[in-house]
Design an enzyme around this catalytic site. Structure first.
Site, short mmCIF file in Angstrom:
data_model
loop_
_atom_site.label_atom_id
_atom_site.label_comp_id
_atom_site.label_asym_id
_atom_site.label_seq_id
_atom_site.Cartn_x
_atom_site.Cartn_y
_atom_site.Cartn_z
N ASP A 248 0.36 -1.33 0.64
CA ASP A 248 0.08 -0.01 -0.06
C ASP A 248 0.92 1.31 0.38
O ASP A 248 1.26 1.40 0.59
CB ASP A 248 -0.63 -0.15 1.44
CG ASP A 248 -2.29 1.34 1.19
OD1 ASP A 248 -1.81 1.76 0.46
OD2 ASP A 248 -2.60 0.90 2.30
N GLY B 116 -5.58 3.10 -7.62
CA GLY B 116 -5.19 3.91 -9.22
C GLY B 116 -4.47 5.39 -9.35
O GLY B 116 -4.86 5.23 -10.58
N ASP C 154 -10.50 3.86 -1.27
CA ASP C 154 -11.41 3.21 -0.35
C ASP C 154 -13.05 2.92 -0.47
O ASP C 154 -13.36 3.34 0.03
CB ASP C 154 -10.98 3.10 0.83
CG ASP C 154 -9.19 2.64 1.30
OD1 ASP C 154 -8.56 2.76 0.50
OD2 ASP C 154 -9.02 3.01 2.40
C1 GAL Z 1 -5.87 2.13 3.01
C2 GAL Z 1 -6.10 0.92 2.21
C3 GAL Z 1 -6.85 0.08 3.16
C4 GAL Z 1 -5.97 -0.37 4.01
C5 GAL Z 1 -5.88 0.54 4.88
C6 GAL Z 1 -4.84 0.00 5.89
O1 GAL Z 1 -4.36 3.13 2.26
O2 GAL Z 1 -6.48 1.35 1.04
O3 GAL Z 1 -7.40 -0.67 2.34
O4 GAL Z 1 -5.46 -1.45 3.33
O5 GAL Z 1 -4.42 1.71 3.89
O6 GAL Z 1 -4.19 1.67 6.87
#
Ligand code: GAL
Length: 768
Positions: free
Chosen positions: A520, A562, A583
């Site tokens: 991420d 994306g 999200d």
């Molecule tokens: C976001 C991600 C989520 C989750 C979260 C955890 O950036 O899109 O799906 O993984 O971080 O902190």
């Protein structure tokens, strides 16, 4: 058992059944929302301009040249791509005095402005009235740094003013100006509601359905607990509570009951409504409280869950992927997913050298040394018969030849995930039977990390005492394990990321037995603040390099929302899936805003390279320790699973699996629906036709059939007339309903179907 409406008194008092009046009702085709009265709709005619100038708050400012914008969706979705920082919204609206005249309680006016990502200052006729969801008194000067502090993106904006506040111009045109500041990602106003109303009866008396989900008993009884609140400190409300349920297909009444309620201030009462109906029939429950002195009503309605998935039969049936990719020498793990009355005996013909199947549980393990394509015949037998299925094992470079199916901790537990919760999820895959339908991965999202030690090994925090032991436990259940990290120094949750430790981390993951990595972007934004193409790819290439060096097949899932149209280059960095959006949450706006814009990504999806529109939001979700049942209606949940299956999306359940209810289980165990998701051709659906708020999506399947989704994005039931031309096909086709698993007969040239509000018909057309 009381087949009606039962009132739960506080525990120490006797449970009381209140009078039941069976009243025959005129048929009502009424499974849609009723508009509320005495409200001004603020959801249209907003003007929009990027940049920042305090003069734009003024009532007399000329905004006629500004763009029109919808306030219910963020600005990135409306053409303002990658816009971070300031932008303004303005709306002109007459606030009629009749709002006060018609109100029962006449003190205060409320202005609801959905949600605002991230920060806002709101002006009424040039005067500041609120900031970041906080109402401000008359003559407050706008603070220039209102965007410092924690993001307020998820807070509903509701600004309340006394009816005699001088900033309101009654019976005249008013200008609402919103100064929005977005600190990154999606920005601006979104969600619902956008309206002005007096704070009246409906703001004091409310229905609450969040305490529990619908419960099923036997084959016909569906129950729901609900509460009615009087949250007022001093008003006493007396009136009639009516609860009725109608079928959505023919409008026939299933149930009606009325009772007098006397609600003193700060009172809440809990009831259970029990409706007897065929479980597969969609129905809506309507709740009305009619207050005596004012004659005013508070209304709410709830779609009842309806179960379409047939129960698995006693004879064996083999589910799950029919094609499986593995690299030479990597540890092999494939579970033959099968339903049927136990005990089941498993066997496989044609397994390549190095693999063996465990006859009692269907687990195929070992390793293959030679690249190649191996045709295997799987067999599952019990006392009711034998099922067979072809499995192709492709030993080569590409893995994840069908979209991964599993569970991820984020949408349910957020950062409160722990070893225990992960183990429980794995156990629930087995005890609920999900494992028999192909569900495989148990993925830990953010929240497991500690620091790197002096040798560069990543340590787990106290919630994960022994990651290796936990992974082998999950493997022993026949499942696989996923983990999460960031290429930045910190994850999005503020835990330690992989930055500069990529190689060590990859090795640790492999040593623990990890099968899936979600990687991420998060704080990598600090390292590459305005990433160009090369910078977007770099950290993902880097980790991939090390993942490839370990002797383990690790599904590589990119999460960077994306950016840079990742679907066009995800395969270049050898990713197996990539998030195409921000999200998801459990609202229709979020679900539809993500799901129905995936067409542009569609051509880039292929076996082993999947577009990921984010995880599932059915069941008990919460993003933290406190859970709630998904806010999506049953129709919306059918849409969710159907669309994600058509989109060949990774299916990652994001709910508490220890609390799976019959409806959610029905959504997740329909083998014909899941077979669309897992189709070995791996072609993502395209939007084939769109008219107004109705869309048809078509997915080509390996056997030449077409999977078709008819989607109704409106809040009314809709008859959809489908011409085969829209689907790009001709001739005679056998049509099957994937959810009910029933053939519907032959179609030629066209057919018509009713689709429920926000609902779907998922069909498979087989060439005759
Ligand atoms: C976001 C991600 C989520 C989750 C979260 C955890 O950036 O899109 O799906 O993984 O971080 O902190």
């Amino acid at each position: 058992m009381n087949y009606g409406l039962t009132y739960q008194k506080p525990r120490f008092m006797k449970k009381l059944t209140i009078g039941l009046f069976a009243i025959a009702l005129a048929a009502l085709m009424a499974c849609h929302r009723t508009p509320s009265e005495n409200k001004l709709d603020l959801s249209v005619q907003w003007k929009f301009h990027t940049g920042d100038d305090i003069a734009w708050s003024g009532a007399s400012f000329d905004d006629s040249k500004w763009d029109l914008i919808k306030p219910t969706d963020n600005w990135e979705n409306q053409g303002y791509k990658n816009l971070d920082g300031f932008a303004w919204y303005r709306l002109r609206i007459v606030i009629p005095h009749s709002l006060i005249d018609d109100a029962y309680i006449k003190d205060s006016l409320q202005i609801k402005l959905g949600k605002i990502d991230d920060y806002d200052q709101v002006f009424l006729n040039g005067e500041l009235i609120g900031e970041n969801a906080k109402v401000l008194p008359v003559n407050t000067e706008p603070r220039p740094d209102f965007f410092n502090g924690p993001s307020r993106w998820d807070v509903s904006r509701r600004y309340v003013l006394a009816a005699n506040d001088p900033r309101i111009h009654w019976d005249k045109e008013n200008v609402i100006s919103v100064r929005a500041y977005d600190s990154g990602g999606a920005g601006g106003m979104f969600s619902k509601p956008f309206e002005i109303s007096m704070i009246d009866l409906p703001d004091h008396v409310m229905f609450d359905f969040s305490q529990s989900n619908f419960k099923f008993s036997g084959d016909t009884l569906v129950s729901k607990q609900f509460a009615i609140y009087n949250i007022s400190q001093n008003e006493d409300f007396r009136g009639l509570l009516t609860v009725k349920a109608n079928r959505c297909d023919n409008g026939n009444a299933l149930f009606k009951q009325e009772t007098i309620l006397d609600m003193s201030p700060n009172l809440h009462m809990v009831f259970t409504v029990n409706v007897i109906k065929d479980l597969s029939v969609p129905a809506t429950i309507y709740f009305t409280f009619k207050e005596n002195s004012s004659g005013k009503e508070v209304n709410a309605q709830l779609e009842m869950p309806y179960i379409l998935t047939p129960k698995p039969g006693k004879a064996p049936r083999i589910n799950g992927a029919s094609v499986f990719g593995v690299r030479p020498w990597s540890p092999f793990q494939y579970l033959v997913a099968a339903t049927g009355e136990p005990p089941l005996a498993y066997s496989a013909e044609g397994l390549p050298e190095g693999l063996r199947i465990h006859a009692d549980n269907g687990l195929i393990t070992g390793a293959i040394s030679k690249k190649g394509e191996y045709k295997v015949k799987l067999k599952v037998t019990n006392s009711f018969g034998t099922a067979e299925k072809d499995l192709t094992i492709k030993c080569g470079e590409l893995i994840s030849l069908t979209p991964p199916m599993g569970w991820n901790s984020w949408n349910v537990w957020g950062l409160s995930v722990s070893d225990k919760k992960v183990r429980q999820a794995g156990e629930a895959f087995v005890s609920s039977g999900l494992i028999s339908h192909g569900w495989t991965y148990i993925n830990i999202d953010d929240g497991w990390e500690d620091t790197h030690d002096k040798n560069g090994n990543i340590l787990t925090n106290s919630k994960f005492p022994d990651m290796k032991a936990m992974c082998s436990y999950i493997h022993s259940l026949g499942l696989k394990v996923g983990i999460y990290s960031s290429p930045g120094p910190k994850t999005c949750g503020g835990f330690e990321g992989s930055y500069t430790f990529e190689e060590k981390d990859a090795r640790n993951y492999a040593d623990w037995g990890i099968d899936y990595l979600k990687y991420d972007w998060c704080s990598y934004g600090g390292i590459a603040p305005n990433p160009n193409d090369r910078e977007l790819k770099f950290p993902y290439r880097e980790m991939r390099k090390y993942l490839r060096k370990v002797n383990r097949d690790i599904h590589y899932s990119l999460c960077q929302y994306g950016m840079g149209e990742v679907w066009k280059w995800g395969n270049e960095v050898d990713a197996n899936s990539w998030r195409t959006t921000g999200d998801i949450d459990d609202s229709w706006e979020s679900l539809s805003g993500i799901g129905f814009v995936q067409d542009a990504c569609s051509p880039y999806s292929a076996p082993g390279r999947w577009n990921d529109p984010d995880m599932l939001v059915v069941g008990w979700v919460g993003w933290g320790p406190h859970l709630h049942y998904t806010k999506l209606t049953p129709n919306e949940q059918y849409t969710h699973i159907s669309l994600w299956s058509l989109l060949a999306a990774p299916l990652l359940i994001g709910c508490d699996l220890t609390q799976l209810d019959a409806f959610t289980l029905n959504l997740l165990t329909n083998d014909e629906v899941l077979a669309i998701n897992q189709d070995p051709l791996g072609k993502q659906a395209r939007q084939a036709w769109k008219s107004g708020e109705c869309q048809i999506w078509v997915r080509e399947l390996a056997d030449g059939s077409k999977a078709i989704g008819l989607f109704n994005l409106t809040e009314q039931p809709l008859p959809v007339n489908v011409k085969l031309d829209y689907l790009g096909i001709k001739g005679k086709w056998m049509m099957r309903d994937a959810w009910t698993q029933k053939d519907l007969g032959f179609v030629q040239t066209h057919f018509e179907m009713n689709v429920l509000p926000h609902g779907v018909k998922l069909l498979v057309l087989r060439k005759n």
